[in-house]
Design a protein around this motif. Sequence first.
Motif, PDB file in Angstrom:
ATOM      1  N   GLN B  53       3.665   2.043   8.451  1.00  0.00           N
ATOM      2  CA  GLN B  53       4.022   3.422   8.206  1.00  0.00           C
ATOM      3  C   GLN B  53       5.516   3.560   8.441  1.00  0.00           C
ATOM      4  OE1 GLN B  53       2.698   6.201  11.237  1.00  0.00           O
ATOM      5  NE2 GLN B  53       1.746   7.380   9.575  1.00  0.00           N
ATOM      6  N   SER B 106       7.145  14.238   7.017  1.00  0.00           N
ATOM      7  CA  SER B 106       5.801  14.739   6.775  1.00  0.00           C
ATOM      8  C   SER B 106       5.662  16.163   7.289  1.00  0.00           C
ATOM      9  CB  SER B 106       4.814  13.833   7.493  1.00  0.00           C
ATOM     10  OG  SER B 106       3.592  14.487   7.647  1.00  0.00           O
ATOM     11  N   TYR B 108       3.506  17.126   8.961  1.00  0.00           N
ATOM     12  CA  TYR B 108       2.914  16.956  10.285  1.00  0.00           C
ATOM     13  C   TYR B 108       3.978  16.927  11.384  1.00  0.00           C
ATOM     14  CZ  TYR B 108       0.032  14.614  13.845  1.00  0.00           C
ATOM     15  OH  TYR B 108      -0.635  14.280  14.968  1.00  0.00           O
ATOM     16  N   SER B 135       7.552  11.306   5.022  1.00  0.00           N
ATOM     17  CA  SER B 135       6.609  11.754   3.995  1.00  0.00           C
ATOM     18  C   SER B 135       6.159  10.561   3.164  1.00  0.00           C
ATOM     19  CB  SER B 135       7.269  12.790   3.098  1.00  0.00           C
ATOM     20  OG  SER B 135       8.208  12.144   2.272  1.00  0.00           O
ATOM     21  N   ASP B 136       5.060  10.761   2.443  1.00  0.00           N
ATOM     22  CA  ASP B 136       4.520   9.646   1.666  1.00  0.00           C
ATOM     23  C   ASP B 136       5.502   9.174   0.611  1.00  0.00           C
ATOM     24  OD1 ASP B 136       3.965  12.201   0.585  1.00  0.00           O
ATOM     25  OD2 ASP B 136       2.669  11.268  -0.898  1.00  0.00           O
ATOM     26  N   GLU B 190      -2.484  14.869   2.999  1.00  0.00           N
ATOM     27  CA  GLU B 190      -1.224  14.125   2.962  1.00  0.00           C
ATOM     28  C   GLU B 190      -1.517  12.640   3.140  1.00  0.00           C
ATOM     29  OE1 GLU B 190       1.448  15.797   2.338  1.00  0.00           O
ATOM     30  OE2 GLU B 190       0.502  17.770   2.582  1.00  0.00           O
ATOM     31  N   GLU B 192       0.219  10.173   4.017  1.00  0.00           N
ATOM     32  CA  GLU B 192       0.787   9.506   5.185  1.00  0.00           C
ATOM     33  C   GLU B 192      -0.008   9.797   6.451  1.00  0.00           C
ATOM     34  OE1 GLU B 192       2.145  11.980   3.587  1.00  0.00           O
ATOM     35  OE2 GLU B 192       3.243  13.370   4.864  1.00  0.00           O
ATOM     36  N   LEU B 193      -0.852  10.819   6.403  1.00  0.00           N
ATOM     37  CA  LEU B 193      -1.612  11.185   7.591  1.00  0.00           C
ATOM     38  C   LEU B 193      -3.078  10.789   7.507  1.00  0.00           C
ATOM     39  CD1 LEU B 193      -0.180  14.765   8.096  1.00  0.00           C
ATOM     40  CD2 LEU B 193       0.506  12.668   9.258  1.00  0.00           C
TER      41      LEU B 193
END
Lengths: 273, 418
Positions: B53, B106, B108, B135-136, B190, B192-193
């Motif tokens: 990540q 993100s 988040y 972010s992704d 999302e 990435e999460l």
Amino acid sequence: MNMAAEEKKSDGAVPTVPAIETEPLITARNVDVFYADKQALNGITLDIPANKVTSLIGPSGCGKTTFLRCINRMNDLIDICRVEGEIKIGGQDIYDPKVDVVSLRAQVGMVFQKPNPFPKSIFENVAYGPRIHHLVKSKGELKDVVERSLSKAGLLEEVHDRLDDPGTGLSGGQQQRLCIARAIAVEPKVILMDEPCSALDPIATARIEELIDELRENYTIVIVTHSMQQAARVSQQTAFFHMGNLVEAGKTEQIFTTPQDPRTESYITGRIG
Amino acid sequence: MTDFTVKTPALKRRHAAEKRFQWYGLGSIIIALGFLLLMVGSITIKGIGAFTQTRVALEIELPSNEFNLNDLKATNYGAIVKKALRNAFPDVTKRRDKRKLYGLVSPYASFELQKMVIEDPALIGKTTKIWFVASDDVDMYIKGNVDTSIDEKSRKFSDKQIAWVEEIQKKGDLEKVFNSGFFTGGDSREPELAGILSAFMGSALSLSVCFLLSFPIGIFAAIYLEEFAKKNRWSALIEININNLAAVPSIVFGLLGLAVFLNVFGLPRSSPLVGGMVLSLMTLPTIIIASRASLRAVPPSIREAALGIGASQVQAAFHHVVPLALPGMLTGAIVGMARALGDTAPLLMIGMVAFIVDIPTGVLDKATALPVQIFLWADSPERGFMEKTSAAILVLLVFLVLMNLVAIILRRKFEQRF
């Protein structure tokens, strides 16, 4: 003599004279066995004396094993098998609906053609019977029973230091003696043996035959065998089966020396079979 | 003298046929292995990225006048993160550019910051460097999944964003770390999460229910049919029906579950309980068939030995036959379970195809399952979900391998010679 004459007329489906004078323990009267529609045994009538060895001989497929399996109702397991007639052990009809097969089989033990020890330890093999029939109250008593049975079967000396080894690890002859020990551990009256030596070498066979002779003192033994020498060596009474009929029964030496029926004679001289 | 070296044409043909057959066999094994390698390889290559990540560090200013110490949740943490981004790139002024700039971290990030502040209020009033999940889009760019040769207009990640990311990278404020969130988090919109744990738990709970129901019922049915039932027309009919059930498409069981378990019994929708029940309908025939086969494989001499010394039929079955057949029964059960683990269709019918963020903790919680999660992610448009899909497949495969491993270990443990 009358009966012998009659027998010849109706091709053997008729009572044979009980051969030995002692009180018979097992009496079979007109036993018919059917597998579905096929008749495997025709009106077998035979007396089996107590504390003697009775051997059942005859060519393959003659019904001797079928008859043996009637004596402890092992044929009940075959759905298509039907037994008619009467078999009494000690005066009690074993096909009476009130009879419990479990207690019958505890009284009438069986040793099979192929040694079939449980895949458990030697000790467990012998201990299983006494345990399920609650014959022992303590562990020590169980150990005594196991050792006594093994010693009666002539196996204790060979295995006393490895009772926890698997029973399947023994040699063929030892396995068969283990199966005999397992059978006598529940204190049966009768031991049925279905060709117990057919899978064994001559030395192991001799060992088992010796054992059978010793066991005769306490048990009534019925043995199915293909070997006429074996029948001659171990048994006091011999019954000859042929094509589902009991052809002749009598004292062993009489059957082998002066057979009454020509079929018996041809069989023991090796002309049929 | 006989010459053993002579090879007649017939003998030569026989040898050739034998050779040929061996080559065919070897060839098919090589082809099968090749495909397996291709499948596992491509999934691994595609999915391996999901286990790392990208994170970026921002200088976060936490002015004490924006915090109410009695209610730390009241602060607008999102605004703080955005301000930090604006401070990092002061020359971005246009609204549209700003929005792109905010897209580097993100959504988040504000929750991460909030959590940190609540855990350590001493941060307030200071300026600290804090790492956030990128972010992704950034993640995909860093992992090399953005094709920069495409015209800027037709790609999502603009040249400006690339420039910013490279600037951050130059400062050393960008790192790639192990993505523990993938294994500890639930699903998310999302990429990435998004994590696999909720689906994994859903599958594990469903399979537990399935095993607890189908294993005892299956082996008792098999033992009864094999050891006690009379062989007549009825038992033949039952046998045919069981064999047919094993071949029924699983979606039919799903519909049955929907109609009976949900509508008639009123059990909770989307729950692992109903999922497990439906799956056990499906695995039962498999378990019964496998168990019967392994019971039949126990030599009859063992049964006769027990009956011959006066064991009752139940004693013969349970003391001697079943222990010997147990390894085979377990194998059958695990094969059935493995099928159940991979099955999606019946779960779709009973509502386990939901977007579940929370991690289910009981059989009545709403849940989804691994194959359904794979289906959902594969269906999502974001680029980041592509590697998640492959990673989820890897998790499913590892789960399967572990189950089979357990089966082998159990089999070894219970196996007895006879």
